[in-house]
Design a protein around this motif. Structure first.
Motif, short mmCIF file in Angstrom:
data_model
loop_
_atom_site.label_atom_id
_atom_site.label_comp_id
_atom_site.label_asym_id
_atom_site.label_seq_id
_atom_site.Cartn_x
_atom_site.Cartn_y
_atom_site.Cartn_z
N ARG A 127 0.82 -1.03 0.10
CA ARG A 127 0.12 -0.04 0.09
C ARG A 127 0.86 1.24 0.00
O ARG A 127 0.59 2.27 -0.54
N GLN A 128 1.89 0.98 0.81
CA GLN A 128 2.98 2.38 0.90
C GLN A 128 3.50 2.52 -0.64
O GLN A 128 3.78 3.88 -1.03
N LYS A 129 3.91 1.53 -1.11
CA LYS A 129 4.51 1.82 -2.53
C LYS A 129 3.54 2.45 -3.55
O LYS A 129 3.89 3.13 -4.16
N LEU A 130 2.37 1.70 -3.37
CA LEU A 130 1.29 2.36 -4.50
C LEU A 130 1.14 3.78 -4.06
O LEU A 130 0.84 4.73 -4.92
N VAL A 131 0.89 3.99 -2.65
CA VAL A 131 0.79 5.55 -2.39
C VAL A 131 1.80 6.39 -3.15
O VAL A 131 1.81 7.48 -3.71
N ARG A 134 1.56 6.77 -6.79
CA ARG A 134 0.29 7.75 -7.04
C ARG A 134 0.61 8.79 -6.50
O ARG A 134 -0.05 10.08 -7.18
N LEU A 135 1.45 9.36 -5.78
CA LEU A 135 1.90 10.59 -5.35
C LEU A 135 2.63 11.22 -6.35
O LEU A 135 2.54 12.48 -6.65
N GLU A 136 3.05 10.66 -7.67
CA GLU A 136 3.58 11.28 -8.60
C GLU A 136 2.53 12.12 -9.41
O GLU A 136 2.90 13.16 -10.08
N GLU A 137 1.19 11.64 -9.25
CA GLU A 137 0.02 12.59 -9.89
C GLU A 137 -0.17 13.70 -9.37
O GLU A 137 -0.78 14.42 -9.98
N ARG A 178 -5.65 17.32 0.51
CA ARG A 178 -6.48 16.24 0.80
C ARG A 178 -7.62 16.34 -0.20
O ARG A 178 -8.21 15.54 -0.51
N ILE A 179 -8.04 17.78 -0.42
CA ILE A 179 -9.28 18.08 -1.29
C ILE A 179 -8.84 17.34 -2.72
O ILE A 179 -9.93 16.66 -3.67
N TRP A 180 -7.65 17.57 -3.18
CA TRP A 180 -7.27 17.38 -4.49
C TRP A 180 -7.36 15.62 -4.53
O TRP A 180 -7.89 14.96 -5.39
N ILE A 181 -6.90 14.97 -3.31
CA ILE A 181 -6.62 13.64 -3.32
C ILE A 181 -8.06 13.05 -3.26
O ILE A 181 -8.38 11.79 -3.84
N LYS A 186 -9.95 7.31 -5.65
CA LYS A 186 -10.96 6.38 -5.28
C LYS A 186 -10.17 5.51 -4.25
O LYS A 186 -8.98 4.88 -4.47
N GLU A 187 -11.16 5.28 -3.25
CA GLU A 187 -10.54 4.35 -1.96
C GLU A 187 -10.06 2.76 -2.58
O GLU A 187 -9.28 2.25 -2.27
#
Length: 191
Positions: A127-131, A134-137, A178-181, A186-187
């Protein structure tokens, strides 16, 4: 050890047994006194534990008392010895079984919890790797505060001093990030 009656004559085990069967509890107390040490030593030789042997001796006398109606004059000392030895062996087996069960339970608990811990750790890392991917977006101005706050676990004050801005600025950036995320992620993407 001979047990003497009122007239000084020896009282045989059989006479005491007959009296116990007739409801004379004093006669049973005489049998207990006569064989207590003998039965204790017999049981102790099997259990090798004084406290357990004392408890087992009491339990054996209860068994003897409740089994006396079935006793058929086949040698009293041999009969009570067999009851005592069988009871002591049963106790030793139960104790051994309890030790084995406790060891198995402990092993399964530790084994199960280790497997669970490993699985949770693998899931957390994925999950941490995925985050992080996705953080690059996330827009660059939000990425720094998200990374600093959630990944590096820095305080608002630390980030504000590193970026040379006010704490309120960090709070605002984090709020907007947080609003952008929430609007872009999506969860389900993280499950």
């Amino acid at each position: 050890m001979e047990w003497l009656g009122k007239g000084g004559e020896a009282i045989s085990d059989q006479v005491l047994i007959d009296k116990v069967k007739a409801g004379n509890d004093h006669a049973f107390r005489l049998l207990v006194e006569k064989y207590r040490d003998y039965l204790f030593r017999t049981i102790y030789s099997v259990l090798k534990d004084q406290k357990e042997a004392e408890d087992a001796t009491q339990e054996v006398f209860i068994k003897i008392y409740t089994s006396l109606p079935k006793y058929e004059n086949q040698g009293f000392k041999t009969w009570i010895t067999r009851i005592a030895v069988n009871h002591a062996i049963d106790m030793r087996r139960k104790k051994q079984r309890r030790k084995e069960e406790m060891a198995e339970e402990l092993e399964s608990h530790i084994g199960g919890s280790l497997a669970d811990d490993v699985e949770l750790e693998v899931m957390r890392r994925e999950r941490q790797k995925l985050v992080q991917q996705r953080l690059e977006e996330v827009p660059a101005n939000y990425r720094d505060v998200i990374y600093g706050f959630y990944i590096q676990e820095k305080s608002y004050q630390e980030m504000a001093s590193e970026q040379n801005v006010q704490v309120k600025t960090i709070e605002t950036k984090l709020y907007r990030a947080r609003i952008w995320i929430k609007t872009h992620w999506k969860e389900e993407d993280f499950l």
